[in-house]
Design an enzyme around this catalytic site. Structure first.
Site, mmCIF file in Angstrom:
data_model
loop_
_atom_site.group_PDB
_atom_site.id
_atom_site.type_symbol
_atom_site.label_atom_id
_atom_site.label_comp_id
_atom_site.label_asym_id
_atom_site.label_seq_id
_atom_site.Cartn_x
_atom_site.Cartn_y
_atom_site.Cartn_z
ATOM 1 N N ASP A 67 0.848 -1.189 0.000
ATOM 2 C CA ASP A 67 0.000 0.000 0.000
ATOM 3 C C ASP A 67 0.887 1.243 0.000
ATOM 4 O O ASP A 67 1.805 1.361 0.810
ATOM 5 C CB ASP A 67 -0.899 -0.029 1.243
ATOM 6 C CG ASP A 67 -1.878 1.128 1.260
ATOM 7 O OD1 ASP A 67 -1.485 2.235 1.695
ATOM 8 O OD2 ASP A 67 -3.023 0.936 0.837
ATOM 9 N N HIS B 147 -5.277 14.634 -9.380
ATOM 10 C CA HIS B 147 -5.389 13.203 -9.690
ATOM 11 C C HIS B 147 -4.467 12.788 -10.831
ATOM 12 O O HIS B 147 -4.059 11.621 -10.910
ATOM 13 C CB HIS B 147 -6.838 12.864 -10.024
ATOM 14 C CG HIS B 147 -7.744 12.893 -8.831
ATOM 15 N ND1 HIS B 147 -7.822 11.863 -7.920
ATOM 16 C CD2 HIS B 147 -8.606 13.853 -8.391
ATOM 17 C CE1 HIS B 147 -8.689 12.167 -6.971
ATOM 18 N NE2 HIS B 147 -9.190 13.368 -7.231
ATOM 19 N N GLU C 230 -4.656 2.578 -4.313
ATOM 20 C CA GLU C 230 -3.199 2.583 -4.263
ATOM 21 C C GLU C 230 -2.641 1.275 -3.702
ATOM 22 O O GLU C 230 -1.486 1.210 -3.278
ATOM 23 C CB GLU C 230 -2.706 3.764 -3.410
ATOM 24 C CG GLU C 230 -2.969 3.650 -1.917
ATOM 25 C CD GLU C 230 -4.350 4.141 -1.499
ATOM 26 O OE1 GLU C 230 -4.529 4.484 -0.322
ATOM 27 O OE2 GLU C 230 -5.254 4.182 -2.366
#
Length: 231
Positions: free
Chosen positions: A147, A160, A190
């Site tokens: 992560d 973004h 993610e």
């Protein structure tokens, strides 16, 4: 195709119906039905017109004496050539359409199994492969769930598009840093999941540490800034 269709009546009239030139009209049928250039609603009308042309040509040309009367042997050779030519064209069209269908299937499969941004396998595809690797008699794989840290902050501060650039860069780095037999997928947002067939805990731990170090070296230039991330 239009020029050939117009030339058929002339050829049939010259050597007669038995010369077999009318057979080439059969090749137009799959072309009409598969063509992407024709409006779908027009295709039935085009097929009716094609059948009408065939029947009309037969009704008109069959009773007529050919303009060039040739020997039965020559006529037989001409008819055989046209028959072979017709089947050859139909075989070529069938091969072409089959290749196009397979290409379309491959594209659809890629869209269904691949994350469009990172080009990694998506969650659904990796789940399917994981089920195959946990079957009885198969050595269970190891998994690494990774992560990115503070990813929301990147999106909030830089937009973004910057977040997408980071995800692409991290995906490429992960793909290069894992073992050849490992599979990297975008698990969601993610998060990334790496499946490692045949790996024990020590091997998976060593690879996970290598991935962490690799991601820490990534520099992503975005709008005058260089972003660094950790995982």
């Amino acid at each position: 195709t239009g020029v050939q269709t117009c030339a058929l009546p002339i050829s049939v009239r010259t050597l007669g119906w038995d010369s077999g030139f009318h057979l080439y009209l059969l090749v137009a049928a799959p072309v009409v039905m598969v063509s992407g250039r024709l409006w779908p609603g027009f295709k039935p009308t085009a097929m009716v017109a094609l059948v009408s042309l065939y029947l009309g040509l037969e009704h008109w040309a069959r009773p007529l004496v050919p303009l060039d009367v040739v020997s039965p042997q020559v006529l037989s050779w001409v008819r055989g050539f046209n028959t072979v030519g017709t089947f050859g064209l139909l075989a070529f069209l069938a091969h072409t359409y089959l290749r196009l269908v397979r290409q379309a299937e491959a594209t659809m499969h890629q869209l269904a199994t691949t994350d469009p941004l990172t080009q990694l396998l998506n969650r659904r595809s990796l789940r399917e492969q994981a089920l195959q690797n946990v079957a009885p008699g198969v050595s269970r794989p190891a998994f690494i769930l990774a992560d990115l840290d503070h990813f929301k902050r990147i999106n909030d501060q830089h937009g973004h598009a910057a977040g997408d650039a980071v995800l692409v860069a991290v995906s490429a780095a992960l793909s290069q840093a894992v073992r050849e037999e490992d599979i990297v997928a975008r698990w969601g947002g993610e998060e990334f999941l790496i499946m490692m067939p045949g790996a024990d805990l020590d091997t998976a731990t060593a690879v996970a540490e290598r991935l962490r170090q690799t991601v820490a070296t990534i520099h992503v230039p975005v709008s005058g800034h260089v972003l660094q991330v950790s995982m």
